[in-house]
Design a protein around this motif. Structure first.
Motif, PDB file in Angstrom:
ATOM      1  N   GLU A  44      -1.129  -0.438  -8.155  1.00 13.40           N
ATOM      2  CA  GLU A  44      -0.690   0.859  -7.647  1.00 13.40           C
ATOM      3  C   GLU A  44      -1.829   1.475  -6.857  1.00 13.40           C
ATOM      4  O   GLU A  44      -2.962   1.544  -7.339  1.00 13.40           O
ATOM      5  N   VAL A  45      -1.543   1.925  -5.657  1.00 14.08           N
ATOM      6  CA  VAL A  45      -2.544   2.584  -4.818  1.00 14.08           C
ATOM      7  C   VAL A  45      -2.253   4.077  -4.778  1.00 14.08           C
ATOM      8  O   VAL A  45      -1.118   4.513  -4.990  1.00 14.08           O
ATOM      9  N   ALA A  46      -3.303   4.870  -4.515  1.00 11.31           N
ATOM     10  CA  ALA A  46      -3.171   6.327  -4.415  1.00 11.31           C
ATOM     11  C   ALA A  46      -2.463   6.894  -5.641  1.00 11.31           C
ATOM     12  O   ALA A  46      -1.471   7.611  -5.542  1.00 11.31           O
ATOM     13  N   ASP A  67      -7.324   4.666  -6.731  1.00  9.65           N
ATOM     14  CA  ASP A  67      -7.270   5.864  -5.896  1.00  9.65           C
ATOM     15  C   ASP A  67      -8.614   5.989  -5.186  1.00  9.65           C
ATOM     16  O   ASP A  67      -9.645   5.530  -5.695  1.00  9.65           O
ATOM     17  N   MET A  92      -7.312   2.117  -0.106  1.00 11.75           N
ATOM     18  CA  MET A  92      -6.108   1.313   0.115  1.00 11.75           C
ATOM     19  C   MET A  92      -6.142   0.542   1.431  1.00 11.75           C
ATOM     20  O   MET A  92      -5.377  -0.396   1.627  1.00 11.75           O
ATOM     21  N   ALA A 107       3.227   2.218  -4.000  1.00 17.24           N
ATOM     22  CA  ALA A 107       2.555   3.214  -3.152  1.00 17.24           C
ATOM     23  C   ALA A 107       3.448   4.440  -3.138  1.00 17.24           C
ATOM     24  O   ALA A 107       4.305   4.596  -2.276  1.00 17.24           O
ATOM     25  N   ALA A 110       2.364   8.214  -0.892  1.00 19.26           N
ATOM     26  CA  ALA A 110       1.059   7.846  -0.339  1.00 19.26           C
ATOM     27  C   ALA A 110       1.068   7.690   1.175  1.00 19.26           C
ATOM     28  O   ALA A 110       0.126   8.108   1.849  1.00 19.26           O
ATOM     29  N   LEU A 111       2.110   7.089   1.721  1.00 23.35           N
ATOM     30  CA  LEU A 111       2.076   6.721   3.137  1.00 23.35           C
ATOM     31  C   LEU A 111       2.110   7.918   4.070  1.00 23.35           C
ATOM     32  O   LEU A 111       1.610   7.842   5.193  1.00 23.35           O
ATOM     33  N   ALA A 120      -2.181   0.672   6.163  1.00 16.54           N
ATOM     34  CA  ALA A 120      -2.063   0.553   4.704  1.00 16.54           C
ATOM     35  C   ALA A 120      -1.008  -0.486   4.346  1.00 16.54           C
ATOM     36  O   ALA A 120      -1.202  -1.292   3.422  1.00 16.54           O
ATOM     37  N   ILE A 124      -1.467  -3.849   2.056  1.00 14.93           N
ATOM     38  CA  ILE A 124      -0.574  -4.103   0.922  1.00 14.93           C
ATOM     39  C   ILE A 124       0.097  -5.461   1.080  1.00 14.93           C
ATOM     40  O   ILE A 124       0.195  -6.240   0.121  1.00 14.93           O
ATOM     41  N   ALA A 136       7.879   1.916  -2.719  1.00 16.08           N
ATOM     42  CA  ALA A 136       7.227   2.961  -1.933  1.00 16.08           C
ATOM     43  C   ALA A 136       8.064   4.233  -1.867  1.00 16.08           C
ATOM     44  O   ALA A 136       8.583   4.603  -0.807  1.00 16.08           O
ATOM     45  N   THR A 138       8.746   8.243  -1.673  1.00 20.82           N
ATOM     46  CA  THR A 138       8.022   9.404  -1.152  1.00 20.82           C
ATOM     47  C   THR A 138       8.979  10.569  -0.986  1.00 20.82           C
ATOM     48  O   THR A 138      10.178  10.374  -0.791  1.00 20.82           O
TER      49      THR A 138
END
Length: 204
Positions: A44-46, A67, A92, A107, A110-111, A120, A124, A136, A138
């Motif tokens: 997992e990023v961010a 992160d 990332m 993610a 995050a984006l 990014a 990934i 992803a 958001t």
């Protein structure tokens, strides 16, 4: 990049309070993610304060939760009792992992907060196995709803680093144009599960 990290460092201590308003959406998201990551090695990023990682680690085989903000990672480590969950400070855009290391990458929210989100996605893609899944979700604040526009406005006033303002349709078009096949979506939180595709979908 440095200014963005400073923002998250300054707000790490109050991040969970800010996210309480979205608790219902996040609970729904956890339910969607758990079966996808079951018994899998996950990145997992961010992660912010690790709300998602902590809520789904029981389903996963292992989670690397990262992160760019050291203070966010300090907050995330609080109360973690799982040996399957490892936190670290990572960028990332320059992940230290080998190619095709993970069966799933998350993610979340995050984006839209980073410049050049397509870069990014490339990073990934590099660390995700060929048959792996990118998750992803958001919040898409650029839509027509009054509440969405109001939330985006107050986030902007607070200094929240919104680099992209997508509607749900625009957001789902973005991964398709960058070499991903979108398999599953959910609204009003724009939840997207994606796999690698042969190339960008140029149909607009």
């Amino acid at each position: 990049m440095h200014e963005r990290k400073d923002f998250w460092d300054k707000n790490a201590g109050r991040y969970n309070r800010f996210m309480r308003n979205d608790r219902a959406a996040y609970e729904k998201m956890y339910g969607l993610i758990r079966p996808v990551v079951k018994a899998k090695t996950v990145l997992e990023v961010a992660i912010g304060t690790g709300l998602i990682a902590k809520s789904i680690v029981d389903a996963a085989a292992h989670i690397e939760a990262t992160d760019a903000s050291a203070k966010m990672i300090l907050e995330a480590r609080r109360g973690n009792q799982s040996v399957k969950l490892h936190f670290s400070v990572q960028d990332m855009f320059r992940l230290p992992y080998a190619q095709k290391s993970f069966e799933a990458v998350i993610a979340s929210n995050a984006l839209h907060i980073v410049p050049h989100p397509e870069k990014a996605l490339r990073e990934i893609r590099r660390v995700l196995k060929d048959d792996g899944m990118l998750i992803a979700p958001t919040f898409t604040h650029a839509g027509s709803s009054v509440s969405g526009k109001a939330k985006a406005f107050f986030m902007s006033m607070a200094g929240f680093p919104l680099h992209s303002r997508w509607t749900s349709e625009e957001y789902l078009r973005f991964p398709r144009q960058n070499g991903w096949a979108v398999l599953k979506t959910s609204f009003p939180l724009t939840y997207a599960e994606c796999t690698k595709s042969e190339g960008p979908d140029v149909v607009l």
